[in-house]
Design a protein around this motif. Structure first.
Motif, mmCIF file in Angstrom:
data_model
loop_
_atom_site.group_PDB
_atom_site.id
_atom_site.type_symbol
_atom_site.label_atom_id
_atom_site.label_comp_id
_atom_site.label_asym_id
_atom_site.label_seq_id
_atom_site.Cartn_x
_atom_site.Cartn_y
_atom_site.Cartn_z
ATOM 1 N N HIS A 79 0.712 -0.843 0.162
ATOM 2 C CA HIS A 79 0.229 -0.198 -0.024
ATOM 3 C C HIS A 79 1.454 1.258 0.393
ATOM 4 O O HIS A 79 1.742 1.809 0.758
ATOM 5 C CB HIS A 79 -0.727 0.254 1.174
ATOM 6 N N GLU A 82 1.237 4.284 2.820
ATOM 7 C CA GLU A 82 1.285 3.597 3.961
ATOM 8 C C GLU A 82 2.936 3.991 4.619
ATOM 9 O O GLU A 82 3.661 2.865 4.538
ATOM 10 C CB GLU A 82 0.706 2.249 4.391
ATOM 11 N N HIS A 166 3.848 -2.788 7.235
ATOM 12 C CA HIS A 166 2.195 -1.701 6.787
ATOM 13 C C HIS A 166 2.336 -0.639 7.671
ATOM 14 O O HIS A 166 3.267 -0.477 8.341
ATOM 15 C CB HIS A 166 1.564 -2.607 7.085
ATOM 16 N N GLU A 235 2.347 -2.947 11.590
ATOM 17 C CA GLU A 235 1.745 -1.868 11.231
ATOM 18 C C GLU A 235 1.860 -0.767 12.570
ATOM 19 O O GLU A 235 1.848 -1.024 13.669
ATOM 20 C CB GLU A 235 -0.010 -1.872 11.379
#
Ligand code: ZN
Length: 354
Positions: A79, A82, A166, A235
């Protein structure tokens, strides 16, 4: 997949342009066009040829330790917005010293280049697909699928351990957490559990719902685990920011796992008492309109507590979201844009971590 040497940029002074001998010696580790001899660092690209849509070039770095050891893959930017996770891998590419390293680290800082360049969250704007949902990829698919096939063959199949980084996307106000993929294979699960504890994030989601079929593994972590390789997903980051604290958590976590795997000297900084999350509730909006959050990331909410509300474009409330269970707000919508069906908050319910 044939290795294509078109459009190559060899950025490392130690590796000439168009590096990559046809038959690498055992001391040389090659991923795409990045070929690193023992004790060296190299950069290059995974070239994804054009097919039904455009091709792309995924940057890759290889740090080949002076001493032998396992192969660890560090991947970010599936992504492309991010940013904290991309910044973390960028920092690690600079910081890792082959002279201090036992084994090899393959670093992929930005899988989804078009997302990053176009500032498009969640998907690859070329084909509208998430670059963490179409593993193991396919040769006759769209760009995302062709790119993920190259990732599977060149990165996952070449590594022994994998960390997928992430960072909370543009529209996610997120508190840091990790995923421990629990597969049911005791040996594999014990190894990945040690990795996730060594990474050091204090909130860990126990992911028991990942695919078990290597041919339809969907996620990067499950592409590794279905091939017998311990893998975790982490994350840290939120809403387009590159907060030094988030970047540090990700960089330090990777270095700590490398110590746990005996790739670097020293002891890992293990988290002793994490909060294990055993149930996740993705709370979706029932209406399209303007989102107004009522909770902060990381806060604890009671069952039924209001999480936020959606107004129409005249300010009239059209939907109020409530927590389906007591738990931790792992992330909450960070921007006013809200479509019916979009996730507006993720609530994690603590449980047992074994
Ligand atoms: Zn992501």
């Amino acid at each position: 997949m044939t290795r294509r040497l078109i459009g190559v940029l060899a950025l490392s002074a130690s590796v000439p342009a168009l590096a990559g001998p046809a038959t690498p010696s055992p001391e040389v580790f090659t991923v795409g066009t990045a070929s690193a001899a023992s004790g060296k660092k190299a950069t290059g690209f995974l070239s994804i040829p054009a097919g039904s849509d455009a091709g792309t070039e995924i940057p890759v770095a290889v740090v080949r330790g002076a001493k032998s050891g396992p192969v660890l893959a560090l991947v970010s930017g599936a992504h492309g917005t991010e940013y904290a996770s991309i910044a973390a891998i960028e920092e690690l590419i600079g910081r890792l010293d082959p002279a201090q390293l036992s084994g090899t680290v393959v670093l992929v800082p930005l899988v989804n280049v078009a997302s990053f360049e176009g500032k498009v969250p969640h998907v690859n704007p070329v084909d509208g697909k998430s670059m963490n949902r179409f593993y193991p990829g396919r040769a006759d698919g769209t760009q995302t699928e062709r790119a993920l096939l190259a990732m599977t063959r060149e990165v996952v199949e070449r590594c022994d351990y994998l960390i997928d980084l992430h960072g909370g996307d543009l529209d996610e106000d997120l508190r840091p957490y990790a995923y421990w993929v629990k597969t049911g294979n005791a040996k594999l699960d014990a190894a990945s559990r040690e990795m996730v504890l060594a990474f050091g994030l204090d909130t860990i989601i126990v992911a028991t719902d990942r695919p078990t079929d290597a041919a339809s593994s969907r996620y990067l972590d499950s592409t590794a685990t279905t091939r017998g390789k311990p893998a975790i997903t982490v994350e840290a980051g939120r809403a387009g920011t590159v907060d030094p604290e988030d970047v540090r958590a990700l960089v330090d976590g990777c270095l700590s796992v490398m110590r746990q795997l005996r790739m670097l000297a020293g002891e890992p900084a293990r988290v002793e008492h994490p909060v294990w999350i055993t149930t996740l509730h993705a709370v979706a909006s029932d209406a399209t309109g303007i989102f107004h959050p009522l909770v902060k990331r990381g806060s604890y909410v009671a069952a039924g507590a209001p999480l936020g509300y959606v107004t129409d474009y005249f300010g009239r409330e059209v939907f109020r979201a409530r927590a389906p269970a007591a738990g931790i707000v792992l992330y909450v919508g960070a921007v006013p844009s809200m479509k019916k069906g979009d996730t507006l908050a993720s609530i994690g319910v603590p449980g047992a971590g074994d």
